[in-house]
Enzyme design. Structure first.
Site, short mmCIF file in Angstrom:
data_model
loop_
_atom_site.label_atom_id
_atom_site.label_comp_id
_atom_site.label_asym_id
_atom_site.label_seq_id
_atom_site.Cartn_x
_atom_site.Cartn_y
_atom_site.Cartn_z
N ARG A 44 -47.06 -33.73 19.97
CA ARG A 44 -46.31 -34.12 21.17
C ARG A 44 -44.82 -33.90 20.94
O ARG A 44 -44.38 -33.59 19.85
CB ARG A 44 -46.61 -35.58 21.53
CG ARG A 44 -46.47 -36.51 20.31
CD ARG A 44 -46.04 -37.86 20.64
NE ARG A 44 -44.72 -37.88 21.26
CZ ARG A 44 -43.58 -37.72 20.58
NH1 ARG A 44 -43.56 -37.53 19.25
NH2 ARG A 44 -42.42 -37.75 21.20
N GLY A 45 -44.03 -34.12 22.05
CA GLY A 45 -42.60 -33.85 21.99
C GLY A 45 -42.38 -32.42 22.45
O GLY A 45 -43.07 -31.50 22.00
N ALA A 46 -41.42 -32.23 23.36
CA ALA A 46 -41.28 -30.94 24.03
C ALA A 46 -41.14 -29.75 23.06
O ALA A 46 -41.92 -28.79 23.14
CB ALA A 46 -40.11 -31.00 25.00
N ARG A 78 -49.92 -29.50 29.27
CA ARG A 78 -48.90 -30.47 29.68
C ARG A 78 -47.89 -29.74 30.56
O ARG A 78 -47.26 -28.78 30.12
CB ARG A 78 -48.21 -31.10 28.46
CG ARG A 78 -49.20 -31.84 27.56
CD ARG A 78 -48.52 -32.85 26.67
NE ARG A 78 -48.10 -34.02 27.41
CZ ARG A 78 -47.31 -34.97 26.91
NH1 ARG A 78 -46.84 -34.85 25.67
NH2 ARG A 78 -46.98 -36.04 27.63
N GLN A 172 -44.52 -44.60 21.76
CA GLN A 172 -43.91 -43.62 20.86
C GLN A 172 -42.69 -44.20 20.15
O GLN A 172 -42.36 -43.80 19.04
CB GLN A 172 -43.49 -42.35 21.64
CG GLN A 172 -44.63 -41.47 22.09
CD GLN A 172 -45.09 -41.80 23.49
OE1 GLN A 172 -44.98 -42.94 23.94
NE2 GLN A 172 -45.61 -40.82 24.21
N ASP A 213 -37.48 -33.25 28.32
CA ASP A 213 -38.62 -32.33 28.39
C ASP A 213 -38.31 -31.11 29.23
O ASP A 213 -38.93 -30.07 29.07
CB ASP A 213 -39.84 -33.06 28.94
CG ASP A 213 -40.40 -34.00 27.89
OD1 ASP A 213 -39.83 -35.09 27.73
OD2 ASP A 213 -41.36 -33.61 27.19
N ASN A 223 -37.38 -36.71 31.31
CA ASN A 223 -37.71 -37.24 29.98
C ASN A 223 -38.73 -38.36 30.16
O ASN A 223 -39.13 -38.69 31.29
CB ASN A 223 -36.44 -37.74 29.27
CG ASN A 223 -36.69 -38.08 27.82
OD1 ASN A 223 -37.31 -37.29 27.09
ND2 ASN A 223 -36.28 -39.24 27.36
N LYS A 224 -39.18 -38.92 29.06
CA LYS A 224 -40.21 -39.98 29.08
C LYS A 224 -39.92 -41.02 30.15
O LYS A 224 -38.77 -41.45 30.29
CB LYS A 224 -40.28 -40.63 27.69
CG LYS A 224 -41.28 -41.75 27.55
CD LYS A 224 -42.68 -41.37 27.98
CE LYS A 224 -43.24 -40.21 27.20
NZ LYS A 224 -44.47 -39.63 27.78
O1 MRU Z 1 -45.26 -37.65 26.08
P1 MRU Z 1 -44.42 -37.26 24.89
O2 MRU Z 1 -44.52 -38.20 23.75
O3 MRU Z 1 -44.65 -35.81 24.50
O4 MRU Z 1 -42.93 -37.36 25.46
C1 MRU Z 1 -41.87 -36.96 24.63
C2 MRU Z 1 -40.54 -37.21 25.23
O5 MRU Z 1 -40.40 -37.64 26.35
C3 MRU Z 1 -39.36 -36.78 24.40
O6 MRU Z 1 -38.25 -37.58 24.66
C4 MRU Z 1 -39.01 -35.31 24.73
O7 MRU Z 1 -40.16 -34.50 24.62
C5 MRU Z 1 -37.95 -34.78 23.85
S1 MRU Z 1 -38.52 -34.57 22.21
C6 MRU Z 1 -37.26 -33.86 21.31
#
Ligand code: MRU
Length: 327
Positions: A44-46, A78, A172, A213, A223-224
């Protein structure tokens, strides 16, 4: 700990759904396993899902598969993070798919270092910063974006402290960001998401630092879920909000945040906490995984190409043609 590694034609990664309790490495040569891992948030994470998808295409190439449908399946895992489609398009267009995937990974490591330096300069000494979700090593494969800034300030002995939003529904912040901060020896406290506005209001927070993201051409940033509420609280109390993201997160083809697809995830993620049902039988839930913070609430966007200030449209346009940072 390497969250993702390319080794002898196989992909090895940490299953993030099991952290912090268990550091379990998965090794696979099957791109369908990688797609499933991205969908379940094991990866996970962009930036990290972009890197993982790039390696998945390299695996598909080794299997002699037609890359287009594999890329489409990976892209569909995603929908919000633009890094995914960006990385897939790069690998598809490259003559050597495997080398390109490695290059994407290496560039991210270098971008994280640069963002760390640029972002740390924005943080006052002895600051308490608040972050949301996990934008650390686990989300990028390098030192992290938002967390990379915090780690860099800490390495510069700037006495930074961190308030970590737990980040419901999948925690997270509590599970992953806290784990990374502990490993670095950075002082932190976990707070429930709903405590953030009150702590910002009473002067306990000097900066809010988050990842993204997808950043639209006008600077609106997805973002989240919960980031928008933080941004509103930060603006109301004149606390700066910094968005830290590599250039691969900038989507110049999407004019504003209203064009960003927000992923809806399954109801059980809300109805259960750590496997235990907390809602009555028959309850329903809505589970948007992200929200969009309007550019007007963002104090600066930190990228490896520089620190962008409003108005973001011209700033993004002027940096769009620069080449990637080499390792
Ligand atoms: O659903 P996730 O855990 O993939 O969401 C991640 C986020 O929202 C992060 O803040 C974003 O991807 C940036 S990661 C450098």
């Amino acid at each position: 700990m390497q969250p993702i590694e390319w080794r002898d034609g196989a992909l090895r990664f940490v299953d993030q759904t099991l952290l912090p309790g268990k550091v379990h490495y998965v090794e696979t040569r099957d791109p369908d396993d990688v797609a499933a891992a991205i969908r379940s948030l094991a990866l996970r994470g962009a930036p990290l899902i972009g890197i993982a998808a790039a390696y998945a295409l390299a695996l598909a190439h080794r299997q002699g598969r037609d890359l287009r449908p594999v890329a489409d399946a990976l892209a569909a895992t995603r929908p919000t993070a633009v890094n995914l489609r960006w990385a897939l398009d790069r690998v598809l267009a490259a003559a050597d798919h495997e080398s390109e995937a490695v290059r994407i990974h290496d560039e991210q490591i270098a971008a994280d270092e640069r963002m760390g330096e640029l972002g740390a300069a924005l943080i006052p000494d002895h600051a308490t910063v608040l972050t949301h979700c996990n934008a650390g090593a686990l989300a990028t494969g390098g030192i992290g974006s938002a967390l990379g800034v915090i780690k860099t300030a800490h390495r510069q002995a700037r006495a930074v402290r961190v308030l970590v939003d737990e980040t419901r529904p999948l925690l997270q912040g509590a599970r992953l960001t806290a784990w990374e901060l502990a490993a670095e020896g950075i002082p932190y406290e976990i707070i429930v998401d709903s405590a953030a506005a009150g702590l910002i209001a009473c002067g306990s927070v000097q900066a809010v630092i988050v990842g993204a993201d997808r950043i639209a051409a006008n600077g609106d940033a997805a973002n989240k879920v919960g980031t928008y509420a933080l941004a509103l609280a930060a603006r109301a109390h004149e606390v700066p909000l910094y968005v830290v993201a590599p250039w691969s997160t900038v989507d110049a083809a999407t004019p504003t945040g209203s064009g960003i697809t927000i992923e809806d995830r399954a109801e059980p993620e809300v109805l259960y906490v750590a496997g235990t049902r907390v809602a009555p039988e028959g309850a329903t839930a809505r589970n948007p995984a992200f929200d969009v913070t309007p550019a007007a609430l963002v104090t600066a966007i930190v990228t490896e190409r520089g620190v962008l200030r409003p108005p973001y449209g011209p700033a993004i346009a002027s940096l769009s043609s620069e080449p990637a940072v080499a390792r």
